[in-house]
Scaffold this motif. Structure first.
Motif, PDB file in Angstrom:
ATOM      1  N   HIS A 173       0.802  -1.231   0.163  1.00  0.00           N
ATOM      2  CA  HIS A 173      -0.048   0.017  -0.110  1.00  0.00           C
ATOM      3  C   HIS A 173       0.777   1.173   0.085  1.00  0.00           C
ATOM      4  CE1 HIS A 173      -3.227   2.646   0.966  1.00  0.00           C
ATOM      5  NE2 HIS A 173      -2.768   3.052   2.132  1.00  0.00           N
ATOM      6  N   CYS A 174       0.287   2.309  -0.676  1.00  0.00           N
ATOM      7  CA  CYS A 174       0.913   3.613  -0.738  1.00  0.00           C
ATOM      8  C   CYS A 174       0.660   4.265   0.651  1.00  0.00           C
ATOM      9  CB  CYS A 174       0.668   4.416  -2.033  1.00  0.00           C
ATOM     10  SG  CYS A 174       1.299   5.727  -1.814  1.00  0.00           S
ATOM     11  N   TYR A 175       1.864   4.448   1.363  1.00  0.00           N
ATOM     12  CA  TYR A 175       1.487   5.469   2.748  1.00  0.00           C
ATOM     13  C   TYR A 175       1.747   6.979   2.213  1.00  0.00           C
ATOM     14  CZ  TYR A 175       1.573   1.039   5.147  1.00  0.00           C
ATOM     15  OH  TYR A 175       1.381  -0.472   5.157  1.00  0.00           O
ATOM     16  N   GLY A 176       0.757   7.368   1.593  1.00  0.00           N
ATOM     17  CA  GLY A 176       0.656   8.950   0.831  1.00  0.00           C
ATOM     18  C   GLY A 176       1.206   9.877   2.071  1.00  0.00           C
ATOM     19  N   ASP A 177       0.262   9.645   3.227  1.00  0.00           N
ATOM     20  CA  ASP A 177       0.377  10.760   4.264  1.00  0.00           C
ATOM     21  C   ASP A 177       1.770  10.797   4.936  1.00  0.00           C
ATOM     22  OD1 ASP A 177      -2.269  11.682   4.150  1.00  0.00           O
ATOM     23  OD2 ASP A 177      -2.983  10.339   5.786  1.00  0.00           O
ATOM     24  N   LEU A 178       2.320   9.501   5.313  1.00  0.00           N
ATOM     25  CA  LEU A 178       3.826   9.368   5.629  1.00  0.00           C
ATOM     26  C   LEU A 178       4.703  10.130   4.375  1.00  0.00           C
ATOM     27  CD1 LEU A 178       5.770   8.220   7.678  1.00  0.00           C
ATOM     28  CD2 LEU A 178       5.692   5.989   6.435  1.00  0.00           C
ATOM     29  N   ILE A 179       4.570   9.679   3.297  1.00  0.00           N
ATOM     30  CA  ILE A 179       5.454  10.407   2.517  1.00  0.00           C
ATOM     31  C   ILE A 179       5.614  11.766   2.477  1.00  0.00           C
ATOM     32  CG2 ILE A 179       6.068  10.240   0.080  1.00  0.00           C
ATOM     33  CD1 ILE A 179       6.771   7.847   1.042  1.00  0.00           C
ATOM     34  N   ASN A 180       4.154  12.413   2.743  1.00  0.00           N
ATOM     35  CA  ASN A 180       4.120  13.743   2.508  1.00  0.00           C
ATOM     36  C   ASN A 180       4.680  14.394   3.689  1.00  0.00           C
ATOM     37  OD1 ASN A 180       2.796  13.755   0.233  1.00  0.00           O
ATOM     38  ND2 ASN A 180       0.791  13.810   1.118  1.00  0.00           N
ATOM     39  N   TYR A 181       4.657  13.598   5.065  1.00  0.00           N
ATOM     40  CA  TYR A 181       5.312  14.053   6.078  1.00  0.00           C
ATOM     41  C   TYR A 181       6.781  14.119   6.134  1.00  0.00           C
ATOM     42  CZ  TYR A 181       0.623  13.905   8.387  1.00  0.00           C
ATOM     43  OH  TYR A 181      -0.780  14.267   8.781  1.00  0.00           O
ATOM     44  N   LEU A 182       7.366  12.984   5.688  1.00  0.00           N
ATOM     45  CA  LEU A 182       8.701  12.951   5.522  1.00  0.00           C
ATOM     46  C   LEU A 182       9.026  13.896   4.513  1.00  0.00           C
ATOM     47  CD1 LEU A 182       9.067   9.093   5.501  1.00  0.00           C
ATOM     48  CD2 LEU A 182       9.858  10.578   7.294  1.00  0.00           C
ATOM     49  N   SER A 183       8.725  14.179   3.459  1.00  0.00           N
ATOM     50  CA  SER A 183       9.056  15.109   2.467  1.00  0.00           C
ATOM     51  C   SER A 183       9.242  16.718   3.096  1.00  0.00           C
ATOM     52  CB  SER A 183       8.091  15.254   1.133  1.00  0.00           C
ATOM     53  OG  SER A 183       8.047  13.921   0.649  1.00  0.00           O
ATOM     54  N   CYS A 184       7.996  16.866   3.666  1.00  0.00           N
ATOM     55  CA  CYS A 184       7.822  18.261   4.290  1.00  0.00           C
ATOM     56  C   CYS A 184       9.103  18.327   5.363  1.00  0.00           C
ATOM     57  CB  CYS A 184       6.713  18.529   4.900  1.00  0.00           C
ATOM     58  SG  CYS A 184       5.289  18.600   3.926  1.00  0.00           S
ATOM     59  N   GLY A 185       9.156  17.194   6.079  1.00  0.00           N
ATOM     60  CA  GLY A 185      10.274  17.360   7.322  1.00  0.00           C
ATOM     61  C   GLY A 185      11.555  17.324   6.732  1.00  0.00           C
ATOM     62  N   LEU A 186      11.996  16.887   5.553  1.00  0.00           N
ATOM     63  CA  LEU A 186      13.075  16.885   4.717  1.00  0.00           C
ATOM     64  C   LEU A 186      13.435  18.411   4.213  1.00  0.00           C
ATOM     65  CD1 LEU A 186      15.154  14.787   4.102  1.00  0.00           C
ATOM     66  CD2 LEU A 186      14.323  14.596   1.844  1.00  0.00           C
ATOM     67  N   ILE A 187      12.357  19.015   3.770  1.00  0.00           N
ATOM     68  CA  ILE A 187      12.625  20.341   3.327  1.00  0.00           C
ATOM     69  C   ILE A 187      12.740  21.136   4.561  1.00  0.00           C
ATOM     70  CG2 ILE A 187      11.197  22.415   2.566  1.00  0.00           C
ATOM     71  CD1 ILE A 187       9.832  20.500   0.489  1.00  0.00           C
ATOM     72  N   LEU A 188      12.142  20.994   5.781  1.00  0.00           N
ATOM     73  CA  LEU A 188      12.407  21.827   6.898  1.00  0.00           C
ATOM     74  C   LEU A 188      13.625  21.844   7.564  1.00  0.00           C
ATOM     75  CD1 LEU A 188       8.838  21.530   8.562  1.00  0.00           C
ATOM     76  CD2 LEU A 188       9.732  23.420   7.158  1.00  0.00           C
ATOM     77  N   THR A 189      13.905  20.453   7.674  1.00  0.00           N
ATOM     78  CA  THR A 189      15.312  20.026   7.993  1.00  0.00           C
ATOM     79  C   THR A 189      16.445  21.009   7.310  1.00  0.00           C
ATOM     80  OG1 THR A 189      14.584  17.993   9.013  1.00  0.00           O
ATOM     81  CG2 THR A 189      16.906  18.659   8.739  1.00  0.00           C
TER      82      THR A 189
END
Length: 252
Positions: free
Chosen positions: A2-18
């Motif tokens: 299954h695609c964990y879309g919400d997790l992917i979005n959170y990790l992507s935003c976290g990467l940008i903020l970091t």
């Protein structure tokens, strides 16, 4: 899977903020490894070759494991993952790490880099294999073609620049010298410029937020490092080329 879309979005935003946090936090000092090492307290060190091998390995291993254990992954996602992201980290793990002549790494820096590579390996691998939706004509799309050209040009610049840096030193030497040849004739951080172009191309070829977040993080992390390398060379060598820039030829 299954695609964990919400997790992917959170990790992507976290990467940008970091990445943005690192850009702001390290305006005056850089992460403590290599020529910017600063050790105020006794620190456990790891040989450079071992450190690079161990910290980069998760970024190669995790996407490959996801690929092997996935049921009907995206064929285009698999092609992009193998042809770009995994290719880069294969070179870093099995070529660069085994030939580098850098200084030992602080253990904490190695562990932090390994954790980042693990998270990013999962982020890029899971997205491309299970979340990305490419149409049948994506391989003919101008974004795909331009992105791959940028990626491979950037990778060539990165590998060639690393070759120049590696051969500045004789075996056992730890002194610094002025790099010449290739894009080092124009910028002090030619190896960093190559890697930034790589991940920009990767982001264009995939046209996806996770890839873009990694490109932004890379720019925020190694872009300033190129500037500090440039300043280091200027302070250490009085005859350092006056027209050479830090990261972008003729501009910056």
């Amino acid at each position: 899977m299954h695609c964990y879309g919400d997790l992917i979005n959170y990790l992507s935003c976290g990467l940008i903020l970091t990445g943005l946090w690192h850009l702001v936090h390290h305006r005056k000092t850089q992460t403590s490894y290599g020529r910017h090492m600063r050790l105020s307290l006794p620190t456990r060190m790891v040989p450079a070759r071992l450190a690079w091998f161990l910290q980069e390995m998760p970024a190669l291993l995790i996407p490959l494991l996801l690929m092997l254990t996935s049921h009907k992954p995206s064929s285009m996602g698999k092609t992009l993952l193998l042809g770009t992201f995994c290719m880069h980290y294969f070179q870093r793990v099995f070529v660069y790490s085994l030939r580098t002549r850098g200084k030992p790494f602080p253990l904490g820096v190695m562990v932090a880099a390994g954790l980042f590579c693990s998270l990013n390996g999962f982020l890029q691998g899971h997205y491309l294999l299970h979340c990305a939706q490419f149409d049948d004509e994506w391989s003919a799309d101008y974004r795909y073609k331009i992105g791959l050209v940028l990626f491979y040009v950037g990778m060539a610049i990165n590998i060639h620049s690393d070759y120049i840096l590696r051969n500045l030193r004789k075996p056992g030497e730890v002194i610094y010298k002025i790099p010449t040849g290739g894009l080092f004739e124009y910028v002090s951080g030619a190896n960093y410029l190559g890697e930034i172009v790589e991940w920009l191309g990767y982001a264009v070829a995939t046209w996806a937020i996770p890839a873009l977040s990694f490109a932004v993080f890379s720019l925020c992390f190694i872009g300033p490092r190129a500037y500090y390398h440039h300043r280091f060379y200027q302070e250490k060598f009085k005859d350092y080329p006056k027209l050479r820039k830090a990261l972008i030829p003729f501009i910056l």
